[in-house]
Design an enzyme around this catalytic site. Structure first.
Site, PDB file in Angstrom:
ATOM      1  N   TYR A  45      -3.087  22.441 -88.583  1.00 17.83           N
ATOM      2  CA  TYR A  45      -2.298  20.448 -89.279  1.00 17.83           C
ATOM      3  C   TYR A  45      -2.441  20.311 -86.926  1.00 17.83           C
ATOM      4  O   TYR A  45      -1.886  18.933 -86.717  1.00 17.83           O
ATOM      5  CB  TYR A  45      -1.642  20.521 -89.271  1.00 17.83           C
ATOM      6  CG  TYR A  45      -0.347  21.315 -88.809  1.00 17.83           C
ATOM      7  CD1 TYR A  45       0.650  21.302 -87.955  1.00 17.83           C
ATOM      8  CD2 TYR A  45      -0.452  22.564 -89.581  1.00 17.83           C
ATOM      9  CE1 TYR A  45       2.026  21.705 -87.462  1.00 17.83           C
ATOM     10  CE2 TYR A  45       0.923  23.080 -89.088  1.00 17.83           C
ATOM     11  CZ  TYR A  45       1.740  23.108 -88.225  1.00 17.83           C
ATOM     12  OH  TYR A  45       2.734  24.006 -87.670  1.00 17.83           O
ATOM     13  N   SER A  46      -2.343  21.295 -86.002  1.00 18.79           N
ATOM     14  CA  SER A  46      -2.368  21.098 -85.004  1.00 18.79           C
ATOM     15  C   SER A  46      -3.262  21.400 -83.521  1.00 18.79           C
ATOM     16  O   SER A  46      -3.529  21.637 -84.067  1.00 18.79           O
ATOM     17  CB  SER A  46      -0.754  21.997 -84.285  1.00 18.79           C
ATOM     18  OG  SER A  46      -0.824  22.920 -84.609  1.00 18.79           O
ATOM     19  N   LYS A  63       2.878  21.999 -78.538  1.00 18.13           N
ATOM     20  CA  LYS A  63       2.007  21.650 -79.354  1.00 18.13           C
ATOM     21  C   LYS A  63       1.754  20.318 -80.332  1.00 18.13           C
ATOM     22  O   LYS A  63       3.174  19.606 -80.547  1.00 18.13           O
ATOM     23  CB  LYS A  63       2.434  22.608 -80.778  1.00 18.13           C
ATOM     24  CG  LYS A  63       1.755  23.041 -81.935  1.00 18.13           C
ATOM     25  CD  LYS A  63       2.948  24.211 -82.815  1.00 18.13           C
ATOM     26  CE  LYS A  63       2.333  24.350 -84.524  1.00 18.13           C
ATOM     27  NZ  LYS A  63       2.025  25.230 -84.662  1.00 18.13           N
ATOM     28  N   TYR A 114       5.364  28.794 -71.960  1.00 18.28           N
ATOM     29  CA  TYR A 114       3.835  29.230 -72.872  1.00 18.28           C
ATOM     30  C   TYR A 114       3.541  30.535 -72.311  1.00 18.28           C
ATOM     31  O   TYR A 114       4.094  31.400 -71.563  1.00 18.28           O
ATOM     32  CB  TYR A 114       3.788  28.158 -71.526  1.00 18.28           C
ATOM     33  CG  TYR A 114       1.318  28.477 -71.163  1.00 18.28           C
ATOM     34  CD1 TYR A 114       0.829  28.334 -71.949  1.00 18.28           C
ATOM     35  CD2 TYR A 114       1.049  28.939 -69.566  1.00 18.28           C
ATOM     36  CE1 TYR A 114      -0.342  29.027 -71.847  1.00 18.28           C
ATOM     37  CE2 TYR A 114      -0.518  29.895 -68.965  1.00 18.28           C
ATOM     38  CZ  TYR A 114      -0.979  29.506 -70.338  1.00 18.28           C
ATOM     39  OH  TYR A 114      -2.408  29.843 -69.910  1.00 18.28           O
ATOM     40  N   ALA A 115       2.970  31.432 -73.369  1.00 13.91           N
ATOM     41  CA  ALA A 115       2.431  32.779 -73.085  1.00 13.91           C
ATOM     42  C   ALA A 115       1.230  32.776 -73.182  1.00 13.91           C
ATOM     43  O   ALA A 115       0.037  32.301 -72.979  1.00 13.91           O
ATOM     44  CB  ALA A 115       2.490  32.842 -75.070  1.00 13.91           C
ATOM     45  N   ASP A 119      -2.844  36.339 -76.693  1.00  8.68           N
ATOM     46  CA  ASP A 119      -1.805  37.129 -78.494  1.00  8.68           C
ATOM     47  C   ASP A 119      -2.732  38.579 -78.042  1.00  8.68           C
ATOM     48  O   ASP A 119      -3.411  38.517 -77.607  1.00  8.68           O
ATOM     49  CB  ASP A 119      -2.504  36.479 -79.427  1.00  8.68           C
ATOM     50  CG  ASP A 119      -3.845  36.250 -80.028  1.00  8.68           C
ATOM     51  OD1 ASP A 119      -4.357  36.991 -80.793  1.00  8.68           O
ATOM     52  OD2 ASP A 119      -4.403  35.187 -79.990  1.00  8.68           O
ATOM     53  N   ASP A 158       4.114  36.209 -92.140  1.00  8.80           N
ATOM     54  CA  ASP A 158       2.712  35.627 -91.596  1.00  8.80           C
ATOM     55  C   ASP A 158       2.375  36.473 -90.363  1.00  8.80           C
ATOM     56  O   ASP A 158       1.443  36.075 -89.329  1.00  8.80           O
ATOM     57  CB  ASP A 158       2.138  34.277 -91.454  1.00  8.80           C
ATOM     58  CG  ASP A 158       0.527  34.238 -91.732  1.00  8.80           C
ATOM     59  OD1 ASP A 158       0.034  35.455 -91.597  1.00  8.80           O
ATOM     60  OD2 ASP A 158       0.276  33.330 -91.212  1.00  8.80           O
ATOM     61  N   GLU A 162      -2.503  38.066 -84.140  1.00  5.77           N
ATOM     62  CA  GLU A 162      -3.017  36.063 -83.556  1.00  5.77           C
ATOM     63  C   GLU A 162      -1.973  36.044 -83.856  1.00  5.77           C
ATOM     64  O   GLU A 162      -1.316  34.950 -82.566  1.00  5.77           O
ATOM     65  CB  GLU A 162      -3.652  35.202 -84.457  1.00  5.77           C
ATOM     66  CG  GLU A 162      -4.717  36.018 -84.307  1.00  5.77           C
ATOM     67  CD  GLU A 162      -5.542  35.701 -85.722  1.00  5.77           C
ATOM     68  OE1 GLU A 162      -5.786  36.385 -86.831  1.00  5.77           O
ATOM     69  OE2 GLU A 162      -5.848  34.634 -85.647  1.00  5.77           O
ATOM     70  N   ASP A 176       4.556  30.890 -85.068  1.00  4.80           N
ATOM     71  CA  ASP A 176       4.301  30.647 -85.422  1.00  4.80           C
ATOM     72  C   ASP A 176       4.779  30.635 -87.229  1.00  4.80           C
ATOM     73  O   ASP A 176       4.766  31.631 -87.457  1.00  4.80           O
ATOM     74  CB  ASP A 176       2.620  31.342 -86.139  1.00  4.80           C
ATOM     75  CG  ASP A 176       1.955  30.442 -87.059  1.00  4.80           C
ATOM     76  OD1 ASP A 176       2.178  29.302 -87.288  1.00  4.80           O
ATOM     77  OD2 ASP A 176       1.028  30.687 -87.648  1.00  4.80           O
TER      78      ASP A 176
HETATM   79  P1  ATP Z   1      -1.995  27.491 -88.506  1.00  2.00           P
HETATM   80  O1  ATP Z   1      -0.849  26.755 -87.732  1.00  2.00           O
HETATM   81  O2  ATP Z   1      -3.355  26.746 -88.903  1.00  2.00           O
HETATM   82  O3  ATP Z   1      -1.266  28.521 -88.995  1.00  2.00           O
HETATM   83  P2  ATP Z   1      -2.301  28.624 -85.459  1.00  2.00           P
HETATM   84  O4  ATP Z   1      -0.415  28.863 -86.149  1.00  2.00           O
HETATM   85  O5  ATP Z   1      -3.170  29.470 -85.254  1.00  2.00           O
HETATM   86  O6  ATP Z   1      -2.260  28.085 -86.682  1.00  2.00           O
HETATM   87  P3  ATP Z   1      -1.052  26.850 -83.860  1.00  2.00           P
HETATM   88  O7  ATP Z   1       0.196  27.177 -83.052  1.00  2.00           O
HETATM   89  O8  ATP Z   1      -0.939  25.156 -83.484  1.00  2.00           O
HETATM   90  O9  ATP Z   1      -1.794  26.569 -84.818  1.00  2.00           O
HETATM   91  O10 ATP Z   1      -1.327  27.578 -81.854  1.00  2.00           O
HETATM   92  C1  ATP Z   1      -2.699  27.200 -81.844  1.00  2.00           C
HETATM   93  C2  ATP Z   1      -3.346  27.612 -81.482  1.00  2.00           C
HETATM   94  O11 ATP Z   1      -2.427  27.274 -79.609  1.00  2.00           O
HETATM   95  C3  ATP Z   1      -3.858  29.529 -81.106  1.00  2.00           C
HETATM   96  O12 ATP Z   1      -4.083  29.747 -80.286  1.00  2.00           O
HETATM   97  C4  ATP Z   1      -2.202  30.090 -80.470  1.00  2.00           C
HETATM   98  O13 ATP Z   1      -1.942  31.554 -80.035  1.00  2.00           O
HETATM   99  C5  ATP Z   1      -2.588  28.490 -79.474  1.00  2.00           C
HETATM  100  N1  ATP Z   1      -0.520  29.053 -79.641  1.00  2.00           N
HETATM  101  C6  ATP Z   1       0.757  28.023 -79.546  1.00  2.00           C
HETATM  102  N2  ATP Z   1       1.696  28.042 -79.546  1.00  2.00           N
HETATM  103  C7  ATP Z   1       1.836  29.501 -78.156  1.00  2.00           C
HETATM  104  C8  ATP Z   1       2.507  29.307 -76.986  1.00  2.00           C
HETATM  105  N3  ATP Z   1       3.669  28.990 -77.075  1.00  2.00           N
HETATM  106  N4  ATP Z   1       1.559  29.522 -75.508  1.00  2.00           N
HETATM  107  C9  ATP Z   1       0.303  30.152 -75.399  1.00  2.00           C
HETATM  108  N5  ATP Z   1      -0.579  29.913 -76.562  1.00  2.00           N
HETATM  109  C10 ATP Z   1      -0.056  29.678 -78.207  1.00  2.00           C
END
Ligand code: ATP
Length: 342
Positions: A45-46, A63, A114-115, A119, A158, A162, A176
């Site tokens: 959803y994001s 996000k 920002y990571a 992952d 969860d 990843e 997440d």
């Molecule tokens: P879902 O919400 O369906 O469980 P998700 O956790 O992968 O899926 P998002 O949290 O929107 O969904 O993340 C999307 C992508 O962005 C992923 O590949 C995730 O590794 C990356 N991401 C999320 N947060 C960060 C962050 N703080 N820094 C770098 N990458 C990020």
């Protein structure tokens, strides 16, 4: 998600929100305070973008959640919970920091650390198998992170490679929290069961990767929290989730760092669930004996029997003192330079 691809930056509505309170004026950030850069990836959803604060030039991952999409998919509870848990875990070492949130007419925005180094999964897939030093280091960081969550009454539910992001120094940042469970205050001791947790919403309890075949999980078809390969037997049986569900996932992740693949595999969710319920655990030749012992002790069908499940005082002492972690200095591990992944 493919970090190299580019997406269309979110359409934003330019507004500056000024919240007036007695003796205080809080200027809320808006999307105009950031320059949106490359697309990082997307979830159900994001969409996550790299962005730069126009005032400080600091980089963030933002996000962006489409409000209409959230309402259509009934994900309000999921978002609320993610935000609440991120607030609880804010500024705790080993967790993605939530700098601020804001919204406009179209989107909700979560401004996060920002990571930089994505992952754990692509690293495991690239090298096939982490060496012992690396496995031990990353498993230890994970133990600390799990301790930090559990002593604040959060069960992640969860945990998987990843969701273990890596910062610019290759230290882990747990992310997440959409599936997380928040326990009430009196039940946050490490050994406690989670019977008085906040309600699970149907939205949080639905398995987003689609339904399952066969007759598992029995509670409601296709209704469990988490990801098939890492889900614990008690969750599959529809029993209450406890902190021990994260200990189960920890066992799966340690196994995967060494073996290259998660321990319970199958061509469908149903077949994976069957492997889990039968505890069909096979260790490849050469799997370190101490690691095997630890993984076996984490992957117990009965959550109460898992190593650490009876520990108290906010520390997984029995896991920390397991021979697998003999070389770990628990006080300095997050400050030390992590071993190179190879
Ligand atoms: P879902 O919400 O369906 O469980 P998700 O956790 O992968 O899926 P998002 O949290 O929107 O969904 O993340 C999307 C992508 O962005 C992923 O590949 C995730 O590794 C990356 N991401 C999320 N947060 C960060 C962050 N703080 N820094 C770098 N990458 C990020």
């Amino acid at each position: 998600s493919d970090p190299s691809s580019t997406g269309t930056p979110p359409k934003t509505t330019p507004t500056t929100t000024v919240t007036g309170r007695p003796n205080q004026t809080v200027i809320k950030k808006t999307a105009n305070d950031f320059i949106f850069g490359k697309y990082i990836g997307e979830g159900s959803y994001s969409t996550v973008y790299l962005a730069k604060d126009v005032h400080t030039s600091k980089e963030y991952a933002i996000k962006v959640c489409d409000k209409q999409h959230i309402i259509r998919e009934r994900k309000q509870e999921y978002i609320r919970r993610e935000r609440e848990v991120m607030h609880i875990m804010n500024n705790v070492p080993g967790f993605v920091n939530l700098s601020c949130t804001f919204q406009d007419s179209r989107n909700l925005y979560f401004v996060m650390t920002y990571a930089k180094n994505s992952d754990l999964l692509p690293y495991i897939n690239r090298v096939g198998s982490f060496d012992l030093e690396c496995t031990c280091h990353y498993a230890a960081e994970l133990v600390l992170a799990v301790e930090q969550m559990h002593k604040r009454g959060i069960v992640h539910r969860d945990l998987k490679p990843e969701n273990i992001l890596l910062d610019e120094n290759m230290h882990t940042l747990i992310a997440d929290f959409g599936s997380a469970k928040i326990l009430t205050a009196e039940k946050t001791d490490l050994s406690s069961s989670c019977s008085t947790s906040t309600e699970d919403s149907p939205a949080a309890a639905s398995y987003s990767n689609g339904g399952t075949t066969g007759n598992m999980p029995p509670r409601r078809r296709g209704s469990f929290v988490g990801t098939a390969q890492y889900v614990s037997p008690e969750v599959l049986q529809g029993k209450e989730t406890t902190k021990a569900a994260d200990l189960w996932a920890l066992g799966c992740i340690i196994y995967q760092m060494i073996a290259g693949l998660p321990p319970f595999r199958g061509s469908s969710d149903y077949l994976i669930f069957r492997e889990i319920m039968n505890l069909n655990l096979v260790f490849p030749e050469g799997f370190d004996k101490n690691a095997e012992d630890l993984v076996r002790k984490l992957l117990k069908l009965d959550p109460e029997e898992r190593i650490g499940a009876q520990d108290k005082d906010g520390r997984y002492e029995s896991i920390r003192t397991h021979p697998f972690f003999e070389k770990i200095n628990w006080d300095t591990i997050r400050r030390e330079k992590p071993p190179r992944i190879n």
